[in-house]
Scaffold this active site. Structure first.
Site, PDB file in Angstrom:
ATOM      1  N   HIS A  73      57.642  23.330 -15.838  1.00 21.12           N
ATOM      2  CA  HIS A  73      57.623  23.842 -17.210  1.00 21.12           C
ATOM      3  C   HIS A  73      58.887  24.636 -17.540  1.00 21.12           C
ATOM      4  O   HIS A  73      59.409  24.579 -18.650  1.00 21.12           O
ATOM      5  CB  HIS A  73      56.386  24.714 -17.388  1.00 21.12           C
ATOM      6  CG  HIS A  73      56.167  25.202 -18.778  1.00 21.12           C
ATOM      7  ND1 HIS A  73      56.026  24.352 -19.843  1.00 21.12           N
ATOM      8  CD2 HIS A  73      56.060  26.459 -19.285  1.00 21.12           C
ATOM      9  CE1 HIS A  73      55.840  25.063 -20.941  1.00 21.12           C
ATOM     10  NE2 HIS A  73      55.864  26.337 -20.638  1.00 21.12           N
TER      11      HIS A  73
ATOM     12  N   SER B 266      57.715  25.784 -25.214  1.00 20.59           N
ATOM     13  CA  SER B 266      56.405  26.242 -24.769  1.00 20.59           C
ATOM     14  C   SER B 266      55.643  26.861 -25.944  1.00 20.59           C
ATOM     15  O   SER B 266      55.515  26.231 -26.996  1.00 20.59           O
ATOM     16  CB  SER B 266      56.609  27.243 -23.622  1.00 20.59           C
ATOM     17  OG  SER B 266      55.397  27.586 -23.035  1.00 20.59           O
TER      18      SER B 266
ATOM     19  N   ASP C 226      56.657  18.905 -15.668  1.00 17.46           N
ATOM     20  CA  ASP C 226      55.944  20.002 -16.323  1.00 17.46           C
ATOM     21  C   ASP C 226      54.456  19.661 -16.298  1.00 17.46           C
ATOM     22  O   ASP C 226      54.008  18.786 -17.024  1.00 17.46           O
ATOM     23  CB  ASP C 226      56.459  20.147 -17.762  1.00 17.46           C
ATOM     24  CG  ASP C 226      55.800  21.299 -18.512  1.00 17.46           C
ATOM     25  OD1 ASP C 226      54.835  21.891 -17.983  1.00 17.46           O
ATOM     26  OD2 ASP C 226      56.266  21.605 -19.620  1.00 17.46           O
TER      27      ASP C 226
END
Lengths: 194, 451
Positions: free
Chosen positions: B425, B226, B392
């Site tokens: 995610h 991320s 995601d």
């Protein structure tokens, strides 16, 4: 790719130092061979998780993609050679992928099972779909959704304005240049955009 | 109620499911974070040594095969955070400089004689330097990426010297908005809203200085998921000679308008909380809890997939029957989100949340190259491993493919795995075997190249 011998025959068609894109690269054996013996760099495209892992383990560059989605990731003529070995017959959009191969690569190199090989013909003549070393699947579970022959590919290439630079058959690890449509279970084509 | 098969990390961006687990983790992580913050305050020494005897298998065996089985998937054991002071001002991308600062970090494994086996782990929004292991006396204080890092784990601390660093502006020990502003005009008050706005590049610069101080010229790898993945990418662009492998997981080359929109909702929730006091709430002895709760709730929704949320909660009711109230919790998902918000508002700093979401918004390496990511990556030299997860929707696979394209256009060594995973995610924090298999193979190759 059926055998190591077949793979080495194909590898010989790739000029040393080429930048290579291998569509449906499997476990990355050919890319590793090209890297180690012919100083080639490049990438493999593969959809199956296990094959992607095998490629990473081999230290071969692999990009996990579904070939049915096309090659939008790659620029025109951005590779010296685009390989499409034993893959074309598994794809729904066969014709588009053949064109894409020629768009992305200066040279396209395609191999696929030749359904017109004499043993296959004999099998069909006797009323059964062929199940051979090259075509080890039953008709109801085969991933080969496109059934074509050596001659068929020649015609498809011509229809798409591709220039065949070389073509031959492979049977039992040997190159077959006489009557390949009858005598070889694998067809190999090397082409460019003409 | 359905459960995930994957392990649930204690410090996931969107924390785990099921109510018991939620309550348990809520209590535990809040306690850990409070205690670790205390620990940092108490630790006056410049550098607190890590307890190296906490690694099973490293010293206790000589036969390699035996050793591996003994240490296989072991925990790193007890770890101790260290801190480093920097007195040279850090120039910031947004102008000005951070005059002096401290970075808190942890290390696992041993730096080899050649000093070439170091791996930097960059954290995302709400994590910290505490990547793996536990704190002594706090058995539940497991690091946020403990399933990946440790002896015999994919990032094997028997081969690598792993560094987790807390980013500037954070609320877990490194210099941040809750610390005293050295500006004489501030009169000893906390920075609060006057803490300089930071960028991913500023963090990477500060990390590079930490590597200098540790005597590490070139990292074997920089890895992050991320926002951590963005830092790993930035390393490859701005310090191309200082890393051999960049591993960016569930990352993106920049935020989409939708991403920025979610961040803005979160920020407005915080800033409009009357307890925010323009970012100087510390001196009012209060916290903008309401804003932080809503910020966390909205963020949390985006870390999970629709399917994952549906599988966990569906339309399950909190009580047996509807109460026909607009204020009460009717559905389990509401209770879950409120709980996540409550927990977060107690341990996370509001100014930190604003700073980190802004750093996310600003990251856009293509911008300086006329919007061309391909041109941006022309300077990169390292190898790349990218991973994305199919569900995601915050940083979807298409965003990773944009990065892949830039790498391929530049002929860089790169691999990309697109993992079919239901978790959204947050999948980057879970131990999916296909995902961890790829990372294990990637690190094994780096380890082989070391010898």
């Amino acid at each position: 790719m059926s055998t190591r011998q077949d793979m080495e025959l194909i590898a010989e068609l790739v000029a040393p130092g080429s930048r290579v894109l291998d569509l449906g690269c499997g476990r990355g054996e050919l890319l590793a061979l090209l890297r180690d013996q012919r100083q080639c760099g490049g990438y493999g495209i593969e959809i199956a998780d296990a094959n992607v892992l095998a490629c990473v383990q081999r230290g071969v560059n692999v990009i996990q993609l579904n070939l049915e989605e096309g090659l939008a990731l790659f620029e025109d003529q951005s590779f010296d050679v685009v390989l499409q070995l034993d893959t074309l017959q598994n794809l729904r959009n066969t014709e588009k992928m053949l064109r894409e191969t020629a768009r992305v690569g200066r040279i396209g190199l395609v191999s696929f099972p030749n359904f017109a090989y004499w043993a296959n013909r004999l099998s069909v003549l006797l009323g059964r779909m062929p199940v051979t070393k090259q075509l080890p699947f039953e008709w109801y579970n085969t991933p080969n959704i496109r059934v074509g022959t050596y001659v068929d590919l020649e015609r498809l290439a011509r229809k798409n304005g591709l220039r065949v630079l070389d073509s031959f058959g492979i049977q039992a690890g040997q190159v077959v240049r006489t009557l390949p449509n009858l005598r070889a279970s694998v067809a190999v084509f090397k082409f460019d955009r003409g | 109620m359905q459960h995930y098969t994957g392990g649930l990390p204690p410090d996931s961006e969107a924390a785990p499911s099921t109510h018991k687990l939620v309550r348990w983790l809520g209590a535990v992580s809040a306690a850990i974070l409070r205690k670790s913050a205390d620990l940092f305050r108490i630790a006056g020494a410049l550098k607190v040594p890590l307890k190296r005897d906490a690694q099973p298998g490293v010293r206790t065996c000589s036969g390699a095969g035996f050793c591996f089985s003994e240490a296989h998937m072991g925990s790193i054991g007890h770890v101790t955070p260290q801190r480093m002071q920097f007195t040279q001002p850090l120039p910031l991308r947004g102008g000005g400089a951070l005059p002096a600062y401290e970075l808190v970090y942890e290390t696992y494994g041993k730096l080899n004689a050649q000093r070439n086996n170091a791996v930097l782990v960059c954290h995302a929004l709400n994590a910290s330097h505490h990547v793996a292991g536990t704190y002594e006396g706090q058995t539940k204080s497991v690091g946020w990426w403990d399933n990946l890092v440790g002896p015999g784990k994919p990032l094997d601390t028997q081969s690598f010297f792993v560094i987790g660093v807390n980013n500037l502006g954070s609320c877990f020990g490194s210099t941040g908005p809750m610390h005293p502003n050295p500006d004489p005009k501030a009169g000893g008050r906390a920075y609060g809203a006057d803490f300089p706005v930071l960028t991913v590049q500023d963090w990477v610069d500060s990390q590079a200085r930490l590597m200098d101080a540790l005597g590490i010229t070139q990292l074997a790898a920089v890895i992050g998921g991320s926002l951590g993945g963005m830092q790993a990418l930035d390393w490859s662009l701005r310090y191309p000679e200082r890393l051999r492998q960049c591993i960016a997981i569930a990352a993106a080359p920049n935020l989409s308008a939708q991403n920025i929109a979610f961040n803005e909702v979160a920020r407005r929730a915080i800033v409009t909380d009357p307890d925010f006091h323009g970012g100087h709430f510390y001196e009012h002895g209060t916290l903008p809890r309401r804003g932080l709760r809503v910020a966390r709730m909205i963020g949390h929704i985006t870390y999970l997939s629709d399917d994952a949320m549906d599988a966990k909660f569906g339309r399950e009711l909190k009580h047996n029957a509807l109460s026909y109230s607009t204020q009460n919790i009717e559905f389990q998902i509401e209770g879950y989100l409120r709980h996540q918000g409550d927990k977060f508002s107690e341990y996370f700093d509001a100014n930190t949340y604003l700073l980190i979401t802004r750093a996310l918004d600003y990251f856009d390496p293509a911008q300086e190259h006329g919007g061309s990511l391909t041109r941006a990556f022309a300077v990169a030299r390292s190898k790349f491993q990218l991973v994305s997860f199919t569900t995601d929707w915050r940083f979807p696979p298409e965003r990773s493919r944009e990065i892949v394209k830039a790498l391929v256009d530049n002929g860089l060594d790169a691999s990309y795995a697109e993992i079919v995973a239901p978790h959204g995610h947050d999948a980057f924090l879970l131990d999916d075997p296909r995902y961890h298999g790829v990372l294990r193979a990637c690190f094994a190759n780096i380890a082989t190249a070391l010898t």
